[in-house]
Scaffold this motif. Structure first.
Motif, short mmCIF file in Angstrom:
data_model
loop_
_atom_site.label_atom_id
_atom_site.label_comp_id
_atom_site.label_asym_id
_atom_site.label_seq_id
_atom_site.Cartn_x
_atom_site.Cartn_y
_atom_site.Cartn_z
N LEU A 187 31.54 43.72 54.68
CA LEU A 187 32.71 44.52 53.77
C LEU A 187 32.97 43.78 52.65
O LEU A 187 32.28 42.87 52.18
CB LEU A 187 34.05 44.30 54.92
N ARG A 188 33.94 44.50 51.83
CA ARG A 188 34.13 44.03 50.47
C ARG A 188 34.41 42.63 50.45
O ARG A 188 34.36 41.92 49.32
CB ARG A 188 35.09 44.88 49.69
N ASP A 189 35.26 41.98 51.24
CA ASP A 189 35.73 40.59 51.19
C ASP A 189 34.67 39.78 52.18
O ASP A 189 35.16 38.56 52.33
CB ASP A 189 37.03 40.67 51.88
N GLU A 190 33.53 40.15 52.22
CA GLU A 190 32.50 39.28 52.94
C GLU A 190 31.18 38.93 52.07
O GLU A 190 30.10 39.63 52.39
CB GLU A 190 32.03 40.00 54.31
N TRP A 246 32.73 53.78 51.10
CA TRP A 246 34.13 53.91 51.87
C TRP A 246 33.40 53.50 53.48
O TRP A 246 32.32 54.08 53.82
CB TRP A 246 34.73 55.14 52.10
N THR A 247 34.07 52.82 54.32
CA THR A 247 33.55 52.28 55.48
C THR A 247 34.77 52.80 56.60
O THR A 247 35.79 53.24 56.53
CB THR A 247 33.51 50.99 55.78
N ARG A 248 34.13 52.85 57.92
CA ARG A 248 35.09 53.35 59.00
C ARG A 248 36.31 52.11 58.96
O ARG A 248 37.43 52.54 59.58
CB ARG A 248 34.35 53.38 60.25
N HIS A 249 35.80 50.94 58.92
CA HIS A 249 36.80 50.17 58.79
C HIS A 249 38.09 50.26 57.57
O HIS A 249 38.99 50.10 58.06
CB HIS A 249 36.43 48.52 58.35
#
Length: 404
Positions: A187-190, A246-249
């Motif tokens: 994810l973008r914060d990982e 864009w992700t499901r998360h």
């Protein structure tokens, strides 16, 4: 100062789309089914990218445009250099301290540093055209950086990105070592630094791809794929198109926010917990039941679309040309919807990247026609409506283009 001559919109392609015509040689449906988010793809001789960017463009941006530090990073041997090492004020009338200093940058580059021109979709029109077209085709936000690496040097260690990338080799050659993810789908914060040890260990193993990219080649990497690159015997210049998928998360986040917004209107949910609650198990069960019901009713589409609109900008708008179009507006004036607005009509409200507008019911047929993106005569839409939309920055003049 104007850019060197270039096509009006280099992102324009045949009906097949930029993904096939310029990047992968594969139809969109095939790419989506077999490649997108799943595996790396190297496409040899995908296109001639000379219309997009060049060494001349690098010199133009660095030496003549007065760019500031956020639009450039400098890296060497895996480390990013401090901005103060390549910025300075630009003299009388331009004393902003973080402007690029071409002399300092030349010295760093000559000493082996990689120059990273960031956000080219904001500073170089040909790249901006391609980014707009690709973003519309993929349905995900796209940005663009350029990497300029001196011969036999590298800018960054093995790492992964938190977005998908298309690497377009422009000039020179560069050897790429690519490996499978140690943390699939970050994810973008990982960022990769959270898995530094695993990345370093994986980098000791054999690569999945070991290839020298030449001008015209394109390498696609899903987010999370490890990579490192080194220029060969000449300066390497490549573009990286970053796709912030864009992700499901992310959709789950919007769904949860929509459900929580609904619970704010529920007096029971706003109620105070009993005194002396040590074990909230019973309350948690009741809240979980209410929350699940709210999630089932929630519509994540409005906040999702608002977030999408915030992720990119519409096509450029010239204030002087726009004012001239308003002043000269007549029944035969050709106008069209401004590109990349992410315009959506919900009932009588038009939501766009430049805000929303409400319309009387009588205007809705004309507004609906505008959403096809074609050129229309202002008189066919109604001059008051056309003037309102021009002033709002939703319509733009289309000189030289015949109305439909």
């Amino acid at each position: 100062m104007t850019s060197p001559p270039h096509p009006a919109d280099p992102g324009t392609t045949t009906d097949a789309g930029v993904l096939r015509d310029r990047l992968t040689h594969r139809p969109r449906e095939e790419f989506a089914r077999e490649i997108w988010g799943r595996t790396a793809l190297l496409t040899r001789r995908a296109s001639d990218f000379g219309d997009l960017f060049s060494a001349r463009a690098v010199d133009e941006l660095i030496a003549r445009r007065g760019l500031r530090a956020p639009f450039l990073r400098v890296a060497k041997d895996g480390a990013t250099l401090p901005e103060a090492s390549y910025t300075s004020p630009a003299g009388v009338g331009a004393t902003i301290a973080d402007q690029l200093d071409d002399t300092l940058l030349w010295r760093e580059f000559a000493d082996g540093a990689t120059l990273v021109l960031q956000a080219l979709h904001r500073t170089w029109d040909p790249v901006a055209g391609l980014v707009r077209t690709l973003g519309a085709e993929l349905g995900h936000p796209v940005q663009a950086n350029a990497y300029v690496t001196p011969p036999r040097n590298r800018g960054f260690d093995n790492h992964y990105d938190v977005h998908d990338v298309f690497v377009l080799q422009i000039e020179g050659t560069k050897r790429w070592l690519v490996r499978r993810p140690v943390h699939p789908g970050p994810l973008r914060d990982e960022p990769w630094t959270e898995h530094r040890g695993a990345v370093a260990e994986a980098a000791q193993g054999p690569p999945d791809i070991d290839a020298v990219l030449e001008p015209g080649d394109v390498l696609y990497l899903p987010r999370g794929w490890l990579h490192a690159a080194r220029a060969r015997g000449e300066v390497s210049l490549h573009l990286t198109l970053g796709v912030h998928a864009w992700t499901r998360h992310a959709l789950a986040e919007h769904l949860a926010h929509a459900a929580l917004a609904e619970l704010r209107d529920d007096p029971w949910a706003r109620g105070t917990l009993p005194l002396g609650v040590d074990d909230p198990a019973d309350e948690t069960a009741a809240v979980r039941e209410r929350l699940a019901a709210a999630v089932a009713r929630a519509d994540p589409a409005p906040p999702f679309h608002r977030a999408r609109r915030r992720q990119a900008r519409p096509a450029p708008l010239g204030p002087l040309a726009q004012l001239a179009a308003v002043d000269a507006l007549g029944p035969a004036s050709p106008v069209r919807l401004r590109a990349a607005l992410e315009a959506r009509l919900d009932g009588t409200r038009l939501a766009t990247r430049v805000g929303w507008l409400d319309f009387p019911q009588d205007d809705i047929p004309a507004v609906t026609r505008l959403l096809d993106g074609a050129v229309h005569a202002a008189g066919d839409l109604g001059l008051p409506l056309a003037a309102r939309l021009l002033r709002a920055g939703v319509l733009v003049p289309a000189p030289g283009e015949p109305p439909r």
